[in-house]
Scaffold this motif. Sequence first.
Motif, mmCIF file in Angstrom:
data_model
loop_
_atom_site.group_PDB
_atom_site.id
_atom_site.type_symbol
_atom_site.label_atom_id
_atom_site.label_comp_id
_atom_site.label_asym_id
_atom_site.label_seq_id
_atom_site.Cartn_x
_atom_site.Cartn_y
_atom_site.Cartn_z
ATOM 1 N N THR A 88 0.844 -1.193 0.000
ATOM 2 C CA THR A 88 0.000 0.000 0.000
ATOM 3 C C THR A 88 0.885 1.252 0.000
ATOM 4 O OG1 THR A 88 -0.069 0.203 2.403
ATOM 5 C CG2 THR A 88 -1.756 -1.212 1.366
ATOM 6 N N PRO A 89 0.329 2.395 -0.400
ATOM 7 C CA PRO A 89 1.109 3.640 -0.305
ATOM 8 C C PRO A 89 1.604 3.902 1.120
ATOM 9 C CG PRO A 89 -0.806 4.001 -1.697
ATOM 10 C CD PRO A 89 -0.958 2.624 -1.090
ATOM 11 N N GLU A 90 0.770 3.614 2.106
ATOM 12 C CA GLU A 90 1.164 3.831 3.500
ATOM 13 C C GLU A 90 2.379 2.985 3.878
ATOM 14 O OE1 GLU A 90 -1.994 2.887 2.556
ATOM 15 O OE2 GLU A 90 -2.959 4.851 2.716
ATOM 16 N N GLU A 91 2.374 1.715 3.462
ATOM 17 C CA GLU A 91 3.510 0.830 3.769
ATOM 18 C C GLU A 91 4.787 1.337 3.094
ATOM 19 O OE1 GLU A 91 1.318 -3.490 4.301
ATOM 20 O OE2 GLU A 91 1.580 -2.705 2.274
ATOM 21 N N ILE A 92 4.668 1.783 1.857
ATOM 22 C CA ILE A 92 5.835 2.276 1.129
ATOM 23 C C ILE A 92 6.364 3.550 1.779
ATOM 24 C CG2 ILE A 92 6.626 3.210 -1.087
ATOM 25 C CD1 ILE A 92 4.510 1.253 -2.368
ATOM 26 N N LEU A 93 5.470 4.474 2.149
ATOM 27 C CA LEU A 93 5.915 5.697 2.810
ATOM 28 C C LEU A 93 6.579 5.400 4.151
ATOM 29 C CD1 LEU A 93 3.002 8.165 1.976
ATOM 30 C CD2 LEU A 93 5.349 8.229 1.093
ATOM 31 N N ASP A 151 16.400 18.175 -6.234
ATOM 32 C CA ASP A 151 14.992 18.088 -5.901
ATOM 33 C C ASP A 151 14.520 16.734 -6.402
ATOM 34 O OD1 ASP A 151 14.234 20.759 -4.773
ATOM 35 O OD2 ASP A 151 15.082 21.415 -6.685
ATOM 36 N N ALA A 152 13.883 15.974 -5.515
ATOM 37 C CA ALA A 152 13.501 14.621 -5.890
ATOM 38 C C ALA A 152 12.280 14.204 -5.086
ATOM 39 C CB ALA A 152 14.655 13.659 -5.647
ATOM 40 N N GLY A 153 11.705 13.063 -5.495
ATOM 41 C CA GLY A 153 10.596 12.557 -4.721
ATOM 42 C C GLY A 153 9.936 11.345 -5.335
ATOM 43 N N TYR A 154 9.084 10.737 -4.513
ATOM 44 C CA TYR A 154 8.279 9.595 -4.911
ATOM 45 C C TYR A 154 6.819 10.007 -4.914
ATOM 46 C CZ TYR A 154 12.333 6.663 -3.696
ATOM 47 O OH TYR A 154 13.569 6.102 -3.618
ATOM 48 N N THR A 155 6.099 9.659 -5.972
ATOM 49 C CA THR A 155 4.656 9.847 -6.049
ATOM 50 C C THR A 155 4.026 8.465 -6.123
ATOM 51 O OG1 THR A 155 4.957 11.927 -7.241
ATOM 52 C CG2 THR A 155 2.772 10.911 -7.340
ATOM 53 N N LEU A 156 3.086 8.194 -5.240
ATOM 54 C CA LEU A 156 2.489 6.867 -5.107
ATOM 55 C C LEU A 156 1.031 6.896 -5.559
ATOM 56 C CD1 LEU A 156 3.863 6.168 -1.533
ATOM 57 C CD2 LEU A 156 4.977 5.748 -3.710
ATOM 58 N N THR A 157 0.681 5.951 -6.444
ATOM 59 C CA THR A 157 -0.676 5.856 -6.963
ATOM 60 C C THR A 157 -1.182 4.431 -6.755
ATOM 61 O OG1 THR A 157 -0.095 7.469 -8.677
ATOM 62 C CG2 THR A 157 -2.114 6.201 -9.000
ATOM 63 N N PRO A 158 -2.276 4.260 -5.979
ATOM 64 C CA PRO A 158 -2.816 2.915 -5.795
ATOM 65 C C PRO A 158 -3.192 2.292 -7.140
ATOM 66 C CG PRO A 158 -3.813 4.443 -4.243
ATOM 67 C CD PRO A 158 -3.033 5.271 -5.243
ATOM 68 N N ALA A 159 -2.910 0.998 -7.263
ATOM 69 C CA ALA A 159 -3.231 0.234 -8.479
ATOM 70 C C ALA A 159 -3.758 -1.128 -8.046
ATOM 71 C CB ALA A 159 -1.998 0.101 -9.362
ATOM 72 N N GLY A 160 -5.012 -1.165 -7.636
ATOM 73 C CA GLY A 160 -5.577 -2.404 -7.106
ATOM 74 C C GLY A 160 -4.952 -2.717 -5.762
ATOM 75 N N ASP A 161 -4.372 -3.928 -5.632
ATOM 76 C CA ASP A 161 -3.717 -4.303 -4.377
ATOM 77 C C ASP A 161 -2.228 -3.976 -4.412
ATOM 78 O OD1 ASP A 161 -3.032 -6.209 -6.244
ATOM 79 O OD2 ASP A 161 -3.283 -7.918 -4.887
ATOM 80 N N LYS A 162 -1.807 -3.185 -5.387
ATOM 81 C CA LYS A 162 -0.417 -2.756 -5.529
ATOM 82 C C LYS A 162 -0.365 -1.230 -5.583
ATOM 83 C CE LYS A 162 0.687 -6.941 -8.033
ATOM 84 N NZ LYS A 162 1.150 -7.523 -9.280
ATOM 85 N N THR A 163 0.841 -0.699 -5.698
ATOM 86 C CA THR A 163 1.021 0.747 -5.790
ATOM 87 C C THR A 163 2.023 1.062 -6.882
ATOM 88 O OG1 THR A 163 0.582 1.011 -3.427
ATOM 89 C CG2 THR A 163 1.717 2.832 -4.528
ATOM 90 N N LYS A 164 1.646 1.986 -7.759
ATOM 91 C CA LYS A 164 2.580 2.478 -8.769
ATOM 92 C C LYS A 164 3.419 3.575 -8.123
ATOM 93 C CE LYS A 164 1.696 5.231 -12.427
ATOM 94 N NZ LYS A 164 1.043 5.668 -13.662
ATOM 95 N N VAL A 165 4.731 3.414 -8.201
ATOM 96 C CA VAL A 165 5.658 4.358 -7.588
ATOM 97 C C VAL A 165 6.441 5.051 -8.693
ATOM 98 C CG1 VAL A 165 7.601 4.629 -5.991
ATOM 99 C CG2 VAL A 165 5.877 2.846 -5.574
ATOM 100 N N ARG A 166 6.353 6.376 -8.723
ATOM 101 C CA ARG A 166 7.127 7.160 -9.689
ATOM 102 C C ARG A 166 8.169 7.943 -8.918
ATOM 103 N NH1 ARG A 166 6.867 9.492 -14.893
ATOM 104 N NH2 ARG A 166 7.948 11.495 -14.935
ATOM 105 N N PHE A 167 9.417 7.824 -9.364
ATOM 106 C CA PHE A 167 10.531 8.563 -8.766
ATOM 107 C C PHE A 167 11.015 9.600 -9.774
ATOM 108 C CE2 PHE A 167 15.169 9.053 -8.227
ATOM 109 C CZ PHE A 167 15.168 9.619 -6.961
ATOM 110 N N ASP A 168 11.081 10.848 -9.338
ATOM 111 C CA ASP A 168 11.583 11.936 -10.171
ATOM 112 C C ASP A 168 12.737 12.603 -9.443
ATOM 113 O OD1 ASP A 168 9.569 12.198 -12.439
ATOM 114 O OD2 ASP A 168 8.244 12.273 -10.697
ATOM 115 N N MET A 169 13.788 12.953 -10.204
ATOM 116 C CA MET A 169 14.931 13.623 -9.601
ATOM 117 C C MET A 169 15.509 14.641 -10.574
ATOM 118 S SD MET A 169 18.514 12.021 -8.191
ATOM 119 C CE MET A 169 18.111 11.904 -6.457
ATOM 120 N N LYS A 170 15.877 15.780 -10.004
ATOM 121 C CA LYS A 170 16.585 16.808 -10.763
ATOM 122 C C LYS A 170 17.803 17.190 -9.926
ATOM 123 C CE LYS A 170 16.080 21.427 -12.723
ATOM 124 N NZ LYS A 170 15.160 22.573 -12.897
#
Length: 113
Positions: A14-19, A90-109
Motif C-alpha cells: 500500500t502507499p502507507e507501507e511504502i511511505l 529536488d527529488a521525490g516519490y509519487t504513489l498511486t494505488p493500483a488495485g492491491d499494488k502501488t505504482k511508484v514514480r521517482f523523479d529527480m533533478k
Amino acid sequence: MATTDSREVTIAATPEEILDVIADVESTPTWSPQYAKSEILERYPDGRPKQAKMTVKVAGITDEQVIEYTWTDSSVTWTLLSSSSMKAQDAGYTLTPAGDKTKVRFDMKIDLS
C-alpha cells in the motif's frame, strides 16, 4: 547544468507501507546501496523525518548531504539544503494505488557543482 531522470515501478504494497519504509531514513543504507550512512536531524510533529544528513557514494565520489523532506498521504519530496558536490537536488516519490499494488514514480533533478 541540471540533469533530470524519472523511473516507475509497481510494488505489491500500500502507499502507507511504502511511505513508512521511506520514512525509516536511518535504514536507507540497508536497501539503497549508494547510501553509506543516514541520520535524522529533525522530525515533524507526526514523527516523519523533516531533515536528514546522508553520506552518499556514487561513481567513486562520496558526498555529504543534508536534505529536507515534505510529506503527503501519497508522496514524499526532498530538497537539498547542503552538499559537498552538488549545487541542487529536488527529488521525490509519487504513489498511486493500483488495485492491491502501488505504482511508484521517482523523479529527480540534480545540478552538480
